[in-house]
Scaffold this active site. Sequence first.
Site, short mmCIF file in Angstrom:
data_model
loop_
_atom_site.label_atom_id
_atom_site.label_comp_id
_atom_site.label_asym_id
_atom_site.label_seq_id
_atom_site.Cartn_x
_atom_site.Cartn_y
_atom_site.Cartn_z
N HIS A 1 0.27 -0.04 -13.45
CA HIS A 1 1.00 -1.28 -13.72
C HIS A 1 2.49 -0.97 -13.78
O HIS A 1 2.89 0.02 -14.39
CB HIS A 1 0.51 -1.89 -15.04
CG HIS A 1 1.11 -3.23 -15.29
ND1 HIS A 1 0.67 -4.38 -14.66
CD2 HIS A 1 2.15 -3.61 -16.07
CE1 HIS A 1 1.41 -5.40 -15.06
NE2 HIS A 1 2.31 -4.96 -15.91
N ASP B 1 -5.03 -5.61 -17.37
CA ASP B 1 -4.07 -4.70 -18.03
C ASP B 1 -4.37 -4.38 -19.49
O ASP B 1 -3.46 -4.05 -20.25
CB ASP B 1 -2.63 -5.27 -17.93
CG ASP B 1 -2.26 -5.59 -16.50
OD1 ASP B 1 -2.66 -4.83 -15.61
OD2 ASP B 1 -1.56 -6.60 -16.27
N GLY C 1 0.80 -1.23 0.00
CA GLY C 1 0.00 0.00 0.00
C GLY C 1 0.82 1.27 0.00
O GLY C 1 0.32 2.33 0.37
N SER C 2 2.08 1.20 -0.47
CA SER C 2 2.87 2.44 -0.46
C SER C 2 2.32 3.45 -1.46
O SER C 2 2.38 4.65 -1.23
CB SER C 2 4.36 2.15 -0.71
OG SER C 2 4.59 1.73 -2.03
N LEU D 1 -9.32 -9.34 -10.53
CA LEU D 1 -10.06 -8.73 -11.62
C LEU D 1 -11.27 -8.03 -11.02
O LEU D 1 -11.88 -8.53 -10.07
CB LEU D 1 -10.58 -9.82 -12.56
CG LEU D 1 -9.71 -10.24 -13.74
CD1 LEU D 1 -10.47 -11.29 -14.55
CD2 LEU D 1 -9.31 -9.07 -14.61
N GLU E 1 6.21 5.79 -9.88
CA GLU E 1 4.80 5.71 -9.44
C GLU E 1 4.47 6.84 -8.47
O GLU E 1 3.44 7.50 -8.60
CB GLU E 1 4.54 4.35 -8.80
CG GLU E 1 4.62 3.21 -9.81
CD GLU E 1 4.34 1.84 -9.22
OE1 GLU E 1 3.88 0.98 -9.97
OE2 GLU E 1 4.59 1.62 -8.01
N LEU F 1 -4.83 -7.00 -6.90
CA LEU F 1 -4.52 -8.15 -7.74
C LEU F 1 -5.71 -8.95 -8.27
O LEU F 1 -5.53 -9.92 -8.99
CB LEU F 1 -3.56 -9.09 -7.00
CG LEU F 1 -2.24 -8.41 -6.56
CD1 LEU F 1 -1.31 -9.41 -5.91
CD2 LEU F 1 -1.55 -7.72 -7.73
N ASN G 1 -5.97 1.96 -13.05
CA ASN G 1 -4.99 1.06 -12.42
C ASN G 1 -3.58 1.54 -12.75
O ASN G 1 -3.37 2.20 -13.77
CB ASN G 1 -5.18 -0.36 -12.99
CG ASN G 1 -4.19 -1.36 -12.43
OD1 ASN G 1 -3.93 -1.39 -11.22
ND2 ASN G 1 -3.61 -2.18 -13.30
C1 GAR Z 1 3.11 -1.33 -7.56
O1 GAR Z 1 4.38 -1.33 -8.12
C2 GAR Z 1 2.05 -1.49 -8.63
O2 GAR Z 1 2.40 -0.90 -9.84
C3 GAR Z 1 1.98 -2.98 -8.77
O3 GAR Z 1 2.08 -3.48 -7.47
C4 GAR Z 1 2.91 -2.59 -6.70
C5 GAR Z 1 2.19 -2.29 -5.41
O4 GAR Z 1 3.04 -1.62 -4.53
N1 GAR Z 1 0.76 -3.39 -9.42
C6 GAR Z 1 0.68 -4.48 -10.17
O5 GAR Z 1 1.61 -5.24 -10.35
C7 GAR Z 1 -0.69 -4.72 -10.80
N2 GAR Z 1 -0.59 -5.65 -11.85
P1 GAR Z 1 2.44 -0.91 -3.24
O6 GAR Z 1 1.49 -1.90 -2.56
O7 GAR Z 1 3.62 -0.60 -2.38
O8 GAR Z 1 1.71 0.31 -3.70
#
Ligand code: GAR
Length: 195
Positions: A105, A146, A13-14, A88, A175, A86, A103
């Site tokens: 990615h 995606d 969740g960062s 759908l 991000e 994660l 979303n």
């Molecule tokens: C992020 O890098 C995001 O882009 C990715 O999961 C990570 C979550 O990090 N998402 C996917 O891979 C979706 N297919 P976080 O929990 O620290 O925000």
Amino acid sequence: MRTRLAIFASGSGSNAENIISYFRDSQEVSISLILTNNPSAGVIERADRLGIECCVFSKEEFYSSKRIQNLLKEREVDFVVLAGFLLLVPPSLIQTYKGKIINIHPALLPAFGGKGFYGDRVHAAVLESGQSMSGISIHHVTEKFDEGGIIFQAACHVDRKDSIKSLALKIHALEYKFFPVVLEKMISVQNAPHE
Ligand code: GAR
């Protein structure tokens, strides 16, 4: 009137925290709700610390009940953000938030996307492929993983000495820099008076 966001996350969740911090003093956007399908996700502790309501739900509830739809309606959520989520999204939710569910990615779609490509698995595949670039893609959410229209992409170099960890750090930096800004821009365009 403020636009009310809900953020779905399955892991640390960062990104969710970064979005919450970005909009903390905003007059235009507020974060109403965090939702997760993972009872041990780090995002739960973050939501608690940040004083944001957090809903933990099961896959079964997500696909076979109206609990989540009803909660989003009760909290008057206008816009939905997936940040490391994660599952759908069910068609009914996509329909309700048409054009208002996005979303992020951690790669340059359409490469390294689709079922099974998430988090560090994406970075491992990029490194394995020998690509010299990776990046982030912010895109609309559809009923497939995606495949929705791309709203924004930013790229970074992949060095030969990069590890999964170092590449993940570069991607997270992109991000954090771009996701809230792109979100803010989309919301302001949607809220602009039509001619
Ligand atoms: C992020 O890098 C995001 O882009 C990715 O999961 C990570 C979550 O990090 N998402 C996917 O891979 C979706 N297919 P976080 O929990 O620290 O925000």
